[in-house]
Design an enzyme around this catalytic site. Structure first.
Site, PDB file in Angstrom:
ATOM      1  N   ARG A 152      35.324  -9.001  16.807  1.00  0.00           N
ATOM      2  CA  ARG A 152      34.529  -8.959  15.579  1.00  0.00           C
ATOM      3  C   ARG A 152      33.836 -10.279  15.321  1.00  0.00           C
ATOM      4  O   ARG A 152      34.173 -11.299  15.918  1.00  0.00           O
ATOM      5  CB  ARG A 152      35.366  -8.538  14.391  1.00  0.00           C
ATOM      6  CG  ARG A 152      36.676  -9.230  14.315  1.00  0.00           C
ATOM      7  CD  ARG A 152      37.492  -8.556  13.268  1.00  0.00           C
ATOM      8  NE  ARG A 152      38.832  -8.364  13.684  1.00  0.00           N
ATOM      9  CZ  ARG A 152      39.852  -8.219  12.835  1.00  0.00           C
ATOM     10  NH1 ARG A 152      39.655  -8.210  11.552  1.00  0.00           N
ATOM     11  NH2 ARG A 152      41.061  -8.059  13.282  1.00  0.00           N
ATOM     12  N   GLY A 153      32.901 -10.210  14.396  1.00  0.00           N
ATOM     13  CA  GLY A 153      32.023 -11.355  14.170  1.00  0.00           C
ATOM     14  C   GLY A 153      30.750 -11.111  14.959  1.00  0.00           C
ATOM     15  O   GLY A 153      30.797 -10.777  16.157  1.00  0.00           O
ATOM     16  N   ALA A 154      29.597 -11.312  14.294  1.00  0.00           N
ATOM     17  CA  ALA A 154      28.322 -10.907  14.879  1.00  0.00           C
ATOM     18  C   ALA A 154      28.076 -11.442  16.287  1.00  0.00           C
ATOM     19  O   ALA A 154      27.662 -10.697  17.192  1.00  0.00           O
ATOM     20  CB  ALA A 154      27.194 -11.361  13.957  1.00  0.00           C
ATOM     21  N   ARG A 183      28.435  -0.308  15.698  1.00  0.00           N
ATOM     22  CA  ARG A 183      28.463  -0.892  14.346  1.00  0.00           C
ATOM     23  C   ARG A 183      27.027  -1.153  13.901  1.00  0.00           C
ATOM     24  O   ARG A 183      26.197  -1.576  14.704  1.00  0.00           O
ATOM     25  CB  ARG A 183      29.286  -2.193  14.329  1.00  0.00           C
ATOM     26  CG  ARG A 183      30.765  -1.920  14.605  1.00  0.00           C
ATOM     27  CD  ARG A 183      31.642  -3.072  14.253  1.00  0.00           C
ATOM     28  NE  ARG A 183      31.672  -3.335  12.831  1.00  0.00           N
ATOM     29  CZ  ARG A 183      32.255  -4.420  12.307  1.00  0.00           C
ATOM     30  NH1 ARG A 183      32.817  -5.324  13.093  1.00  0.00           N
ATOM     31  NH2 ARG A 183      32.281  -4.599  10.997  1.00  0.00           N
ATOM     32  N   GLN A 205      39.889 -11.322   7.441  1.00  0.00           N
ATOM     33  CA  GLN A 205      39.446 -12.180   8.556  1.00  0.00           C
ATOM     34  C   GLN A 205      39.677 -13.661   8.280  1.00  0.00           C
ATOM     35  O   GLN A 205      39.916 -14.438   9.199  1.00  0.00           O
ATOM     36  CB  GLN A 205      37.948 -11.951   8.846  1.00  0.00           C
ATOM     37  CG  GLN A 205      37.625 -10.617   9.486  1.00  0.00           C
ATOM     38  CD  GLN A 205      37.280  -9.562   8.442  1.00  0.00           C
ATOM     39  OE1 GLN A 205      37.709  -9.640   7.292  1.00  0.00           O
ATOM     40  NE2 GLN A 205      36.521  -8.566   8.841  1.00  0.00           N
ATOM     41  N   ASP A 243      25.579 -11.851   9.331  1.00  0.00           N
ATOM     42  CA  ASP A 243      25.544 -10.727  10.267  1.00  0.00           C
ATOM     43  C   ASP A 243      24.113 -10.282  10.558  1.00  0.00           C
ATOM     44  O   ASP A 243      23.829  -9.785  11.638  1.00  0.00           O
ATOM     45  CB  ASP A 243      26.384  -9.580   9.703  1.00  0.00           C
ATOM     46  CG  ASP A 243      27.855  -9.964   9.720  1.00  0.00           C
ATOM     47  OD1 ASP A 243      28.526  -9.720  10.728  1.00  0.00           O
ATOM     48  OD2 ASP A 243      28.316 -10.582   8.750  1.00  0.00           O
ATOM     49  N   ASN A 282      26.147 -10.756   4.917  1.00  0.00           N
ATOM     50  CA  ASN A 282      27.383 -11.315   5.459  1.00  0.00           C
ATOM     51  C   ASN A 282      28.541 -10.518   4.859  1.00  0.00           C
ATOM     52  O   ASN A 282      28.335  -9.598   4.059  1.00  0.00           O
ATOM     53  CB  ASN A 282      27.473 -12.814   5.127  1.00  0.00           C
ATOM     54  CG  ASN A 282      28.575 -13.509   5.910  1.00  0.00           C
ATOM     55  OD1 ASN A 282      28.662 -13.352   7.128  1.00  0.00           O
ATOM     56  ND2 ASN A 282      29.434 -14.241   5.244  1.00  0.00           N
ATOM     57  N   LYS A 283      29.743 -10.879   5.249  1.00  0.00           N
ATOM     58  CA  LYS A 283      30.922 -10.122   4.822  1.00  0.00           C
ATOM     59  C   LYS A 283      30.963  -9.911   3.311  1.00  0.00           C
ATOM     60  O   LYS A 283      30.610 -10.810   2.548  1.00  0.00           O
ATOM     61  CB  LYS A 283      32.174 -10.859   5.316  1.00  0.00           C
ATOM     62  CG  LYS A 283      33.479 -10.178   5.025  1.00  0.00           C
ATOM     63  CD  LYS A 283      33.538  -8.754   5.538  1.00  0.00           C
ATOM     64  CE  LYS A 283      33.362  -8.621   7.040  1.00  0.00           C
ATOM     65  NZ  LYS A 283      33.130  -7.230   7.481  1.00  0.00           N
TER      66      LYS A 283
HETATM   67  O1  MRU Z   1      34.938  -8.629  11.106  1.00  0.00           O
HETATM   68  P1  MRU Z   1      33.513  -8.202  11.020  1.00  0.00           P
HETATM   69  O2  MRU Z   1      32.872  -8.101  12.367  1.00  0.00           O
HETATM   70  O3  MRU Z   1      33.287  -7.032  10.140  1.00  0.00           O
HETATM   71  O4  MRU Z   1      32.875  -9.358  10.192  1.00  0.00           O
HETATM   72  C1  MRU Z   1      31.801 -10.044  10.528  1.00  0.00           C
HETATM   73  C2  MRU Z   1      32.064 -11.404  10.232  1.00  0.00           C
HETATM   74  O5  MRU Z   1      32.879 -12.013  10.905  1.00  0.00           O
HETATM   75  C3  MRU Z   1      31.406 -12.035   9.100  1.00  0.00           C
HETATM   76  O6  MRU Z   1      30.632 -11.317   8.271  1.00  0.00           O
HETATM   77  C4  MRU Z   1      30.955 -13.414   9.417  1.00  0.00           C
HETATM   78  O7  MRU Z   1      30.992 -14.142   8.259  1.00  0.00           O
HETATM   79  C5  MRU Z   1      29.597 -13.500  10.038  1.00  0.00           C
HETATM   80  S1  MRU Z   1      29.569 -13.026  11.673  1.00  0.00           S
HETATM   81  C6  MRU Z   1      29.565 -14.530  12.517  1.00  0.00           C
END
Ligand code: MRU
Length: 352
Positions: free
Chosen positions: A51-53, A92, A197, A238, A248-249
């Site tokens: 996970r993470g963009a 996703r 996260q 993201d 973003n999250k």
């Molecule tokens: O765990 P996810 O893939 O749903 O979350 C994405 C993220 O990790 C965040 O939104 C993050 O802050 C930016 S992605 C580098």
């Protein structure tokens, strides 16, 4: 970055398999997982093993390379490529890097003259993407570190560290770089409900790098900012629209509002691959809605060392679970990319 003294990337190719750190097990166990084909790689993206963009993007690039490498050498070759591309694109919806990486590898394969050359070109492009991703993180670190003074207290939301990329990260990269420059820096880590996260990944990363950090409940940030205990907020992204609106999250928007109300600088860090040239504003960014179970249950390790899921609401409770929100460009002081620190309305764009 290193884990127990061994340097790791988050995701890489091991023969014909995609090998990655299994983020579902962190911070409790550090394990690698091998994904033998693109179906398995797509599933790992969908189920958040990765996970993470940035890490999703690199995994998707390798997944697309698996499609090309494993497609039969027949008249169905191009149809297989299109089917694999569609499957990976459907994993996703929000992270722009996923689409950016898939398209680059797909185009590299389509531009080749023979099947053998297509396989070679796809793998080479996926490796190039991973290298660019790691290099961008390091450059973001260098530029962003200029914002961090000695003794700074930085707040971050979710995980935008090296686990969310191939290496270095985006929001955490300036913190890693500042620490390596000898600055004393401490980090407020939002736990980031519902998937946690911040608690499970960001805190684990910072511990590994020996950086002082304190985990806080998501709703504690306002109080800390009002009391003057936060000097700077840096978050990842993201997807970023051309006007600087940033997805973003979930919960990021609230942090930006709190920061503005309390005169705390709020920065976004992301490589240019996260900027979507097809999104004019944040209203164009698709926001993922995830299962209500992520809100209704929490998972953690019990005293016997077993990963356990427990329900935290009454049996008939229903929940809503949007995974991202959009922070309007006016609330963002600057966007840190590998090229420097930009006004949100003056972004360099990476086209594939
Ligand atoms: O765990 P996810 O893939 O749903 O979350 C994405 C993220 O990790 C965040 O939104 C993050 O802050 C930016 S992605 C580098």
């Amino acid at each position: 970055m290193q884990v127990n003294g061994i340097p790791y990337r988050t995701v890489w190719m091991a023969g014909s398999a995609v090998r990655m750190i299994n983020q579902l097990l962190l911070p409790h166990r550090f394990e690698l997982i091998d994904l033998p084909n693109y179906h398995a790689t797509a599933d790992a993206i969908k189920t958040m093993v990765v996970r993470g963009a940035g890490a999703i993007g690199a995994a998707a690039g390798y997944g697309m390379a698996q499609v090309v490498m494993q497609a039969p050498d027949s008249s169905a070759f191009c149809d297989e490529l299109a089917a694999g591309r569609a499957l990976l694109r459907a994993t996703r919806p929000t992270a722009q890097d996923l689409f950016y990486a898939i398209e680059r590898v797909y185009q590299a394969a389509l531009n080749a003259d023979t099947v053998a050359q297509a396989r070679e070109a796809a793998l080479a492009e996926a490796e190039r993407l991973a290298d660019e991703n790691a290099a961008a993180g390091e450059a973001i670190g260098r530029h962003g570190a200029e914002l961090i003074r000695d003794g700074a207290r930085v707040l971050t939301h979710c995980n935008a560290g090296w686990l969310a990329f191939v290496d270095w990260g985006s929001a955490l990269a300036p913190i890693y770089m500042a620490a390596r420059q000898g600055k004393r820096v401490s980090v407020w880590v939002d736990e980031t409900r519902p998937r946690g996260q911040g608690a499970s990944l960001t805190a684990w990363e910072l511990q590994g790098e020996g950086i002082r950090h304190t985990l806080i409940a998501d709703n504690a940030a306002g109080l800390l900012m009002r009391r003057g205990e936060v000097d700077l907020v840096i978050v990842g992204a993201d997807r970023i629209a051309l006007n600087g609106d940033t997805a973003n999250k979930i919960g990021t928007y609230e942090k930006a509002l709190c920061a503005a109300a309390n005169h705390v600088s709020f920065y976004v860090a992301a490589p240019t691959s996260t900027i979507d040239p097809d999104c004019t504003t944040g209203d164009d960014i698709p926001i993922e809605e995830r299962s209500q179970d992520e809100v209704l249950y929490v998972t953690g390790m019990d005293d016997q060392g077993k990963l356990t899921r427990v329900r935290i609401s009454h049996p008939e409770a229903i929940a809503r679970n949007p995974a991202f929100d959009v922070t309007p460009t006016q609330l963002i002081m600057g966007i840190i990319t590998q090229h420097g620190i930009h006004k949100p309305t003056e972004l360099p764009v990476a086209r594939c």
